[in-house]
Design a protein around this motif. Sequence first.
Motif, PDB file in Angstrom:
ATOM      1  N   ASN A   1       4.603  11.933  -2.030  1.00 47.61           N
ATOM      2  CA  ASN A   1       5.708  11.303  -2.749  1.00 47.61           C
ATOM      3  C   ASN A   1       5.121  10.319  -3.746  1.00 47.61           C
ATOM      4  O   ASN A   1       3.900  10.294  -3.945  1.00 47.61           O
ATOM      5  CB  ASN A   1       6.721  10.655  -1.794  1.00 47.61           C
ATOM      6  CG  ASN A   1       6.173   9.459  -1.042  1.00 47.61           C
ATOM      7  OD1 ASN A   1       5.072   8.977  -1.286  1.00 47.61           O
ATOM      8  ND2 ASN A   1       6.961   8.968  -0.100  1.00 47.61           N
ATOM      9  N   ASP A   2       5.934   9.492  -4.363  1.00 49.58           N
ATOM     10  CA  ASP A   2       5.433   8.605  -5.405  1.00 49.58           C
ATOM     11  C   ASP A   2       4.561   7.470  -4.868  1.00 49.58           C
ATOM     12  O   ASP A   2       3.939   6.755  -5.652  1.00 49.58           O
ATOM     13  CB  ASP A   2       6.586   8.041  -6.232  1.00 49.58           C
ATOM     14  CG  ASP A   2       7.618   7.326  -5.389  1.00 49.58           C
ATOM     15  OD1 ASP A   2       7.658   7.537  -4.176  1.00 49.58           O
ATOM     16  OD2 ASP A   2       8.409   6.546  -5.976  1.00 49.58           O
ATOM     17  N   GLU A   3       4.479   7.286  -3.544  1.00 49.61           N
ATOM     18  CA  GLU A   3       3.670   6.219  -2.965  1.00 49.61           C
ATOM     19  C   GLU A   3       2.376   6.682  -2.316  1.00 49.61           C
ATOM     20  O   GLU A   3       1.396   5.955  -2.311  1.00 49.61           O
ATOM     21  CB  GLU A   3       4.482   5.463  -1.901  1.00 49.61           C
ATOM     22  CG  GLU A   3       5.583   4.619  -2.459  1.00 49.61           C
ATOM     23  CD  GLU A   3       6.300   3.839  -1.385  1.00 49.61           C
ATOM     24  OE1 GLU A   3       5.889   3.867  -0.206  1.00 49.61           O
ATOM     25  OE2 GLU A   3       7.291   3.175  -1.729  1.00 49.61           O
ATOM     26  N   ASP A   4       2.367   7.866  -1.710  1.00 47.98           N
ATOM     27  CA  ASP A   4       1.211   8.256  -0.905  1.00 47.98           C
ATOM     28  C   ASP A   4       1.196   9.763  -0.678  1.00 47.98           C
ATOM     29  O   ASP A   4       2.133  10.473  -1.018  1.00 47.98           O
ATOM     30  CB  ASP A   4       1.272   7.525   0.445  1.00 47.98           C
ATOM     31  CG  ASP A   4      -0.094   7.296   1.066  1.00 47.98           C
ATOM     32  OD1 ASP A   4      -1.078   7.900   0.615  1.00 47.98           O
ATOM     33  OD2 ASP A   4      -0.175   6.493   2.018  1.00 47.98           O
ATOM     34  N   THR A   5       0.123  10.237  -0.044  1.00 49.82           N
ATOM     35  CA  THR A   5      -0.026  11.618   0.387  1.00 49.82           C
ATOM     36  C   THR A   5      -0.046  11.620   1.906  1.00 49.82           C
ATOM     37  O   THR A   5      -0.753  10.819   2.524  1.00 49.82           O
ATOM     38  CB  THR A   5      -1.338  12.214  -0.160  1.00 49.82           C
ATOM     39  OG1 THR A   5      -1.297  12.149  -1.587  1.00 49.82           O
ATOM     40  CG2 THR A   5      -1.524  13.646   0.282  1.00 49.82           C
ATOM     41  N   TYR A   6       0.733  12.521   2.530  1.00 44.12           N
ATOM     42  CA  TYR A   6       0.927  12.506   3.978  1.00 44.12           C
ATOM     43  C   TYR A   6       0.575  13.851   4.598  1.00 44.12           C
ATOM     44  O   TYR A   6       0.711  14.900   3.967  1.00 44.12           O
ATOM     45  CB  TYR A   6       2.391  12.212   4.314  1.00 44.12           C
ATOM     46  CG  TYR A   6       2.903  10.911   3.769  1.00 44.12           C
ATOM     47  CD1 TYR A   6       2.761   9.730   4.482  1.00 44.12           C
ATOM     48  CD2 TYR A   6       3.526  10.856   2.531  1.00 44.12           C
ATOM     49  CE1 TYR A   6       3.236   8.538   3.977  1.00 44.12           C
ATOM     50  CE2 TYR A   6       4.004   9.670   2.012  1.00 44.12           C
ATOM     51  CZ  TYR A   6       3.854   8.513   2.746  1.00 44.12           C
ATOM     52  OH  TYR A   6       4.324   7.329   2.239  1.00 44.12           O
TER      53      TYR A   6
END
Length: 162
Positions: free
Chosen positions: A125-130
């Motif tokens: 998403n726009d904050e991190d990779t999960y």
Amino acid sequence: MKKNQFLMVISVLLALFFAGCATSEERAAQKAERAKKVTAALNNRHFKIGIAHMHPMKGPSKAVSYGYSVEVRNDSLISYLPYFGRAYNVPYGGGKGLNFSAPIESYREGVGKNGQRHIEIGLTNDEDTYLYVLDVFDNGSSSVSVSARQREQISYTGDMEF
């Protein structure tokens, strides 16, 4: 008079006892039906896991209130999870944490020990990779592990909701 009351109480207790006892065939049928529902939901990629406990990397496990969940709907993942742990680089104000909806970029599934389904879901998403790793058993009990680039790993346990 007392004898009639005694017999009445005994008969009520026996009726409750026998009504509450399911035969082994009934229990096996219920277990098979539950396994069938779990398999169908996983095959359709449309399922929701309700979270009951969280297990941070540091600190004790905690029970969580009702309502937290991870949901897979075909090609997207909806995450509504509490987070406790170290965040290395997050937006001002804390960001979204693990509360977001995002399209699934990778979805791998296999069968692990004891017949559980092992699912690895990758997304950004726009904050991190999960990376979400789900282990789901035939009875619907599940464990969810979340790894992110900017946060410590955290795990959860719960049950599949129907």
